[in-house]
Design a protein around this motif. Sequence first.
Motif, PDB file in Angstrom:
ATOM      1  N   UNK A  86      -0.547 -21.240  30.654  1.00  0.00           N
ATOM      2  CA  UNK A  86      -0.879 -20.962  29.239  1.00  0.00           C
ATOM      3  C   UNK A  86      -1.030 -22.258  28.470  1.00  0.00           C
ATOM      4  N   UNK A  87      -0.135 -23.212  28.706  1.00  0.00           N
ATOM      5  CA  UNK A  87      -0.235 -24.504  28.025  1.00  0.00           C
ATOM      6  C   UNK A  87      -1.521 -25.217  28.447  1.00  0.00           C
ATOM      7  N   UNK A  88      -1.820 -25.199  29.731  1.00  0.00           N
ATOM      8  CA  UNK A  88      -3.030 -25.844  30.221  1.00  0.00           C
ATOM      9  C   UNK A  88      -4.280 -25.189  29.642  1.00  0.00           C
ATOM     10  N   UNK A  89      -4.263 -23.849  29.507  1.00  0.00           N
ATOM     11  CA  UNK A  89      -5.414 -23.156  28.933  1.00  0.00           C
ATOM     12  C   UNK A  89      -5.616 -23.541  27.475  1.00  0.00           C
TER      13      UNK A  89
ATOM     14  N   UNK B 203      -8.834 -26.615  23.590  1.00  0.00           N
ATOM     15  CA  UNK B 203      -8.926 -27.574  22.480  1.00  0.00           C
ATOM     16  C   UNK B 203      -9.790 -28.773  22.863  1.00  0.00           C
ATOM     17  N   UNK B 204      -9.723 -29.181  24.126  1.00  0.00           N
ATOM     18  CA  UNK B 204     -10.477 -30.345  24.586  1.00  0.00           C
ATOM     19  C   UNK B 204     -11.865 -29.963  25.107  1.00  0.00           C
ATOM     20  N   UNK B 205     -12.221 -28.658  25.004  1.00  0.00           N
ATOM     21  CA  UNK B 205     -13.537 -28.167  25.414  1.00  0.00           C
ATOM     22  C   UNK B 205     -13.801 -28.405  26.901  1.00  0.00           C
ATOM     23  N   UNK B 206     -12.755 -28.253  27.703  1.00  0.00           N
ATOM     24  CA  UNK B 206     -12.918 -28.388  29.150  1.00  0.00           C
ATOM     25  C   UNK B 206     -13.429 -27.077  29.725  1.00  0.00           C
ATOM     26  N   UNK B 207     -14.132 -27.175  30.853  1.00  0.00           N
ATOM     27  CA  UNK B 207     -14.663 -25.999  31.532  1.00  0.00           C
ATOM     28  C   UNK B 207     -14.279 -26.034  32.999  1.00  0.00           C
TER      29      UNK B 207
ATOM     30  N   UNK C 103      -4.250 -27.467  10.842  1.00  0.00           N
ATOM     31  CA  UNK C 103      -5.127 -26.962  11.877  1.00  0.00           C
ATOM     32  C   UNK C 103      -6.076 -25.920  11.288  1.00  0.00           C
ATOM     33  N   UNK C 104      -7.356 -26.057  11.624  1.00  0.00           N
ATOM     34  CA  UNK C 104      -8.357 -25.106  11.148  1.00  0.00           C
ATOM     35  C   UNK C 104      -9.123 -25.575   9.934  1.00  0.00           C
ATOM     36  N   UNK C 105      -8.673 -26.663   9.283  1.00  0.00           N
ATOM     37  CA  UNK C 105      -9.379 -27.175   8.111  1.00  0.00           C
ATOM     38  C   UNK C 105     -10.496 -28.113   8.546  1.00  0.00           C
ATOM     39  N   UNK C 106     -11.395 -28.416   7.616  1.00  0.00           N
ATOM     40  CA  UNK C 106     -12.523 -29.299   7.926  1.00  0.00           C
ATOM     41  C   UNK C 106     -12.048 -30.712   8.235  1.00  0.00           C
ATOM     42  N   UNK C 107     -11.057 -31.180   7.492  1.00  0.00           N
ATOM     43  CA  UNK C 107     -10.560 -32.533   7.741  1.00  0.00           C
ATOM     44  C   UNK C 107      -9.899 -32.622   9.117  1.00  0.00           C
ATOM     45  N   UNK C 108      -9.196 -31.583   9.520  1.00  0.00           N
ATOM     46  CA  UNK C 108      -8.561 -31.585  10.841  1.00  0.00           C
ATOM     47  C   UNK C 108      -9.611 -31.654  11.942  1.00  0.00           C
ATOM     48  N   UNK C 109     -10.717 -30.864  11.806  1.00  0.00           N
ATOM     49  CA  UNK C 109     -11.790 -30.891  12.803  1.00  0.00           C
ATOM     50  C   UNK C 109     -12.451 -32.265  12.858  1.00  0.00           C
ATOM     51  N   UNK C 110     -12.617 -32.882  11.682  1.00  0.00           N
ATOM     52  CA  UNK C 110     -13.216 -34.218  11.640  1.00  0.00           C
ATOM     53  C   UNK C 110     -12.313 -35.235  12.327  1.00  0.00           C
ATOM     54  N   UNK C 111     -11.011 -35.164  12.024  1.00  0.00           N
ATOM     55  CA  UNK C 111     -10.048 -36.082  12.632  1.00  0.00           C
ATOM     56  C   UNK C 111     -10.009 -35.911  14.144  1.00  0.00           C
ATOM     57  N   UNK C 112     -10.013 -34.672  14.617  1.00  0.00           N
ATOM     58  CA  UNK C 112      -9.951 -34.410  16.042  1.00  0.00           C
ATOM     59  C   UNK C 112     -11.195 -34.943  16.754  1.00  0.00           C
ATOM     60  N   UNK C 113     -12.374 -34.715  16.163  1.00  0.00           N
ATOM     61  CA  UNK C 113     -13.614 -35.213  16.769  1.00  0.00           C
ATOM     62  C   UNK C 113     -13.615 -36.737  16.840  1.00  0.00           C
TER      63      UNK C 113
ATOM     64  N   UNK D  47      -1.307 -33.989  19.237  1.00  0.00           N
ATOM     65  CA  UNK D  47      -0.966 -33.352  20.500  1.00  0.00           C
ATOM     66  C   UNK D  47       0.406 -32.681  20.454  1.00  0.00           C
ATOM     67  N   UNK D  48       1.337 -33.290  19.758  1.00  0.00           N
ATOM     68  CA  UNK D  48       2.635 -32.634  19.587  1.00  0.00           C
ATOM     69  C   UNK D  48       2.479 -31.340  18.786  1.00  0.00           C
ATOM     70  N   UNK D  49       1.614 -31.371  17.790  1.00  0.00           N
ATOM     71  CA  UNK D  49       1.354 -30.160  17.016  1.00  0.00           C
ATOM     72  C   UNK D  49       0.744 -29.072  17.897  1.00  0.00           C
ATOM     73  N   UNK D  50      -0.211 -29.457  18.754  1.00  0.00           N
ATOM     74  CA  UNK D  50      -0.841 -28.497  19.660  1.00  0.00           C
ATOM     75  C   UNK D  50       0.181 -27.884  20.602  1.00  0.00           C
ATOM     76  N   UNK D  51       1.009 -28.711  21.214  1.00  0.00           N
ATOM     77  CA  UNK D  51       1.993 -28.200  22.168  1.00  0.00           C
ATOM     78  C   UNK D  51       3.028 -27.319  21.490  1.00  0.00           C
ATOM     79  N   UNK D  52       3.432 -27.678  20.279  1.00  0.00           N
ATOM     80  CA  UNK D  52       4.395 -26.857  19.554  1.00  0.00           C
ATOM     81  C   UNK D  52       3.793 -25.488  19.221  1.00  0.00           C
TER      82      UNK D  52
END
Length: 554
Positions: A427-430, A435-439, A475-485, A536-541
Amino acid sequence: MEPHPRLTLAGLLDEPLMEGARVVAGTAATDTPVTWALPFTEVMSRYDDLTATVVYSRPESLAAKPSSLGSLLARGAPAVIVDGPLPSTMTADSFPTGLVVVEMGFPIGFGPLNRLLAERALTQEVHVMRYATHVHQSLAGMLHRGAGMPLLLREVSALSHSPAVALDSHCQPVADHAIPADCAEAVLAAVRTTLLERGDAPDNHHTAVVADLTADGVRWTCTASPILLGKYFEGWVAILRRGERPGEHDLAQHAVVAEQATAIIGSEMLRQRSVEEAEERARGDFVQALVHGGFASDLEMRTRAGYHDIDLDATFAVFITRDDSRAPDSDENPRGSSRLLRLARFAASLLPHRDVRSYVTVLGDVLVVVRTVRSTAPSEVDIEVADYAQAMAEELTARGHDVRSPVAYGAVAVGASQIRDSYREARVALGIASRMHLQGAVAYRDLRSYGVLEQIADTDRSRQLVADVLGPIRLGTELHATLLAYLEQGGNVNAAARVLNMHRNTMLSKLDRISRTIGLDIREPENQFTVWLAVRLELLDNLGVSVAREVNFV
């Protein structure tokens, strides 16, 4: 009791009423059916099909319109009955080739002829109804006594004196009886091909189809009736006869038996399906309890495992994927909710091996496959598990599964008690892979840095770091998506702008806004690492909370 034979043209000529009649043109074929009679003057004013309908005519009417006889033949009329001697001007050469013309020795009138045919048709229908009732009662009585599909097919075969087979909606044989073993495979394949070539499922509850087929060079005649329960097509009941095509009487008998058997066989198919679905739900509940560790005791786990024939001491691997494209249930698509379960069953059938067992369940939009591992050497185990994960990812994509969702798996579980940990890793790996757009196939162990961070994500210090660094960037805001990219592109402004489909100056403006919001210059490498760590800590939490919520909900 069998269906009463239908009246034929030859049989009509043998009736006492037709004494003195003679055939002056054509040949009165013995198997040409006759059901009704209509007067010549009426049929000439209409253009209806005249199959199995004899045309009654007075001699003078026929002599007045001899050219119209060709249209009667074209419309399927089996015969013209002339009520009296033909005019001397008309001979056998006056009639179209193929049209039977019967000359009466003395006039009988249209009424007696019509009454004779009506009585014979009614008698035939009554006999068919009686035979159909006999067949239905025989099969219904067996169903009521608890007879299964094999016994029902045996009774169908006995009633028809021929082999019989029941097929599902995909024309796959469900059960058969009396088909010779040396040619059963070829015969069933030919029946399946013949019915599939008919195209869409039939929409008539009471129409049996008769088809000729060949299996291993031997001719067979198949009389099949569709199983229609409500508005759903469920399959076929087919009766087979080897050799030359049977006569009309035998085909009529087969049609009645097949048509009456559809409701009984369909009811048994639904009963079997409900039992299988109940067992599958129970097995799915057990698998859910395995992946969530939801047993009150080891004794409970082993007792339920024994019922489902699952070896708890085997080595297992857990594979999961998510289907974000799953269509919701609706009145128009009441079976839409089973789509993901069908995908799970398909996934379980991949890379089959006699020593491997697969168990599936569905948790919301997550498909779970728990599969035993036959290899023992560590390197061979890794290869076996990776091969299956890759095959699952490729085949599900080929079947229309959401191509953006990877197939994730954790470490193998030695014994059922470790399945919970393996599922959590998957589940964590999924979540990380999504989030990292892996396939494709993604292993938890390949995300090594996340594995280390997961151990500290669920702590107060970790949450405090996330709150201090990210602040209001949620998470989910426009600034968060910009920061992640920006972080995923290694701090490359141009690459991040292309990913987000925005102008470079707009990207720089948003980065300045992010820097002011978090109080750190995001373009500095040290700050990028700090923010990367917080993200990443936020994602894992969040993933940990999601898994815990899932366990509590189930």
